[in-house]
Design an enzyme around this catalytic site. Structure first.
Site, PDB file in Angstrom:
ATOM      1  N   LYS A  24     -29.933   8.593  58.189  1.00  0.00           N
ATOM      2  CA  LYS A  24     -30.431   8.322  59.340  1.00  0.00           C
ATOM      3  C   LYS A  24     -30.171   6.774  59.837  1.00  0.00           C
ATOM      4  O   LYS A  24     -29.966   6.352  60.738  1.00  0.00           O
ATOM      5  CB  LYS A  24     -31.892   8.554  59.219  1.00  0.00           C
ATOM      6  CG  LYS A  24     -32.370  10.134  59.408  1.00  0.00           C
ATOM      7  CD  LYS A  24     -32.233  10.613  60.961  1.00  0.00           C
ATOM      8  CE  LYS A  24     -33.136  10.176  62.096  1.00  0.00           C
ATOM      9  NZ  LYS A  24     -32.816  10.924  63.038  1.00  0.00           N
ATOM     10  N   TYR A  81     -31.670  12.114  53.207  1.00  0.00           N
ATOM     11  CA  TYR A  81     -32.102  11.816  54.684  1.00  0.00           C
ATOM     12  C   TYR A  81     -32.100  10.574  55.304  1.00  0.00           C
ATOM     13  O   TYR A  81     -31.621  10.209  56.337  1.00  0.00           O
ATOM     14  CB  TYR A  81     -33.626  12.766  54.807  1.00  0.00           C
ATOM     15  CG  TYR A  81     -34.280  12.262  56.105  1.00  0.00           C
ATOM     16  CD1 TYR A  81     -33.656  12.793  57.214  1.00  0.00           C
ATOM     17  CD2 TYR A  81     -35.556  12.020  55.863  1.00  0.00           C
ATOM     18  CE1 TYR A  81     -34.321  12.866  58.568  1.00  0.00           C
ATOM     19  CE2 TYR A  81     -36.285  11.895  57.117  1.00  0.00           C
ATOM     20  CZ  TYR A  81     -35.657  12.157  58.407  1.00  0.00           C
ATOM     21  OH  TYR A  81     -36.392  12.000  59.572  1.00  0.00           O
TER      22      TYR A  81
END
Length: 486
Positions: free
Chosen positions: A243, A239
């Protein structure tokens, strides 16, 4: 309307804004605030994952408008509510992982390209161990697709992107609000090539499909692969890695378009607006609170003295709105804001433990059999190894001797251990997020007459005990019961 408020409200008058990820928790709070404060906004285009306009509108009504969050707005407009919304909010079927955002309906697309002035990009896949191909398509290249669309809009003035403060990885000390350059890695030992990552993923998928690998196996292989790639460059999970790469691409390709990157920490329930304690989804720290209240978790993994970084959702939205006003039309600027609390007003892990213990002692959880669940004080385990050892001695080791309950419990323990592995970077986090850019934003906003009561994002104003005991935990439990999380 008072004069002080006029600044942000006046700014929003007649504006057309595209919001991605509108079914997510944060985006809903953002959309509600704008409609409540400025009914004369021109239009909010909400990009929703859907096959056609019909199903997009269904999602808009079922997952956004009908939520309790819109209660105050609904009461205010009464029988006119639906009419008001239909003139202001347009559900757009699309998908950020495809080029042109999958906007196949050309008439609608033309309208959007003519009208949109601000893009607020919130869409993301937030699972820590999402399949690498999915996370890369949405969090990394999805951001680029939304930027490319924004740059085609005739009147575009600002691109606002919500990221996460944890793109910093597992750093200790004071973490600054600074951008990544395009091939940055946290380990500094190797260069990152984002286009190459995409190629490697496609190659890996082709290989797995060529071998007729079942879909479930492909999925778990791609999860493992994502984690491996993230760790190779110094990030703790897929994640935050994807990002961070999304931020890099935006910084690299924004051209003259002003870019604001909002990096919130762990987002919690609303503090004040539209009312206290609204939350959706059981997030990072919340799953620990809920499991503890149910008597499932008897230990708290984390350093008792380390600062947890929690921030209410409405404060994040307030910072987004003020940043929009301040940065629109600033030629080619890039601004990064940590919306966080650990620097000015940290809540210690040990304090959270204390609040949660007091809360469930006073108001015990009633289980399915109608029994009150008695919570124990529990242990705060301040090392990762200590936590794993505790789990092993308490659960794994005794299991070896109880064959019949082994299978069911083993599944639960695997879940807890995996949960521990995933949350380790947060529970044992040693960094403090500097928010000096956010301080400057506040000063500029005050100078422009923004009412900082209505757009409060100053974490100093939070009384953590009051917030946890009277707002967040009750709100979290209401949501958990309603959504059958238990």
């Amino acid at each position: 309307m008072n004069m002080e408020l006029d600044n942000v409200v006046k700014f929003l008058q007649g504006k057309t804004i595209l919001v991605t990820g509108a079914t997510g928790f944060l985006a809903k709070v953002f959309v509600e605030k704008i409609l409540r404060l400025q009914p004369n906004v021109n239009k909010l285009y909400l990009l929703l994952r859907a096959a056609d306009t019909n199903s997009a509108t269904k999602r808009l009504n079922g997952e956004i408008i009908s939520t309790e969050l819109f209660r105050i707005l609904r009461d205010r407009w009464g029988s006119e509510f639906d009419l008001f919304l239909s003139t202001k909010v347009i559900a757009v079927p699309g998908d950020i992982s495809s080029e042109n955002l999958g906007l196949n309906e050309s008439k609608l697309r033309e309208h959007m390209l003519r009208e949109i002035e601000i893009v607020v990009h919130v869409a993301a896949t937030t699972g820590f161990n999402e399949s690498y191909d999915v996370a890369l398509a949405i969090n990394t290249f999805g951001a680029l697709n939304v930027l490319s669309f924004a740059k085609k809009c005739d009147k575009i003035k600002l691109f606002l992107h919500t990221s996460t403060a944890y793109v910093c990885g597992e750093q200790a000390g004071i973490i600054l609000e600074k951008p990544f350059s395009v091939d940055d890695t946290l380990l500094k030992t190797c260069k990152l090539d984002i286009i190459e990552e995409k190629r490697i993923v496609e190659e890996k998928l082709d290989e797995l499909r060529f071998q007729h690998t079942p879909n479930e196996v492909i999925k778990s292989e791609m999860k493992e692969f994502g984690l491996k790639r993230a760790k190779l460059y110094g990030w703790p999970n897929t994640y935050v890695f994807t990002k961070a790469m999304g931020e890099m691409l935006l910084g690299n390709f924004k051209g003259d378009l002003p870019l604001v990157i909002i990096r919130p920490t762990m987002i919690a329930s609303t503090y004040k607006e539209p009312f206290p304690g609204w939350i959706e989804g059981v997030r990072t720290i919340d799953s620990v609170i809920v499991s503890y209240g149910k008597g499932k978790l008897t230990c708290f993994p984390g350093y008792p003295s380390s600062a947890l970084d929690v921030i209410p959702a409405d404060m994040v939205v307030n910072a987004m709105a003020v940043a929009m006003v301040v940065h629109t039309n600033y030629q080619s600027c890039q601004a990064i804001y940590h919306v966080s609390s650990s620097f000015k007003n940290p809540i210690k892990f040990g304090d959270l433990h204390k609040f949660v213990y007091h809360y469930f002692t006073k108001k015990p959880w009633i289980n399915r059999d109608g029994q009150r669940v008695k919570v124990r004080k529990g242990t705060v385990l301040s090392t990762v190894n200590g936590f794993f050892l505790y789990m092993w001695i308490k659960y794994v080791f005794p299991l070896k001797y109880f064959r019949q309950v082994y299978m069911d419990l083993n599944r639960k323990i695997k879940l807890v251990m995996r949960f521990a592995e995933v949350y380790k970077p947060y529970a044992f986090f040693k960094g403090i997020f500097s928010d000096s850019n956010l301080d400057k934003l506040q000063m500029v906003a005050q100078g422009r007459g923004v009412d900082m009561g209505v757009f409060d994002f100053d974490s100093k104003s939070i009384d953590w005990e009051d917030y946890m005991m009277n707002i967040h935990i009750p709100g979290l439990l209401r949501h958990a019961i309603k959504s059958n999380y238990f």
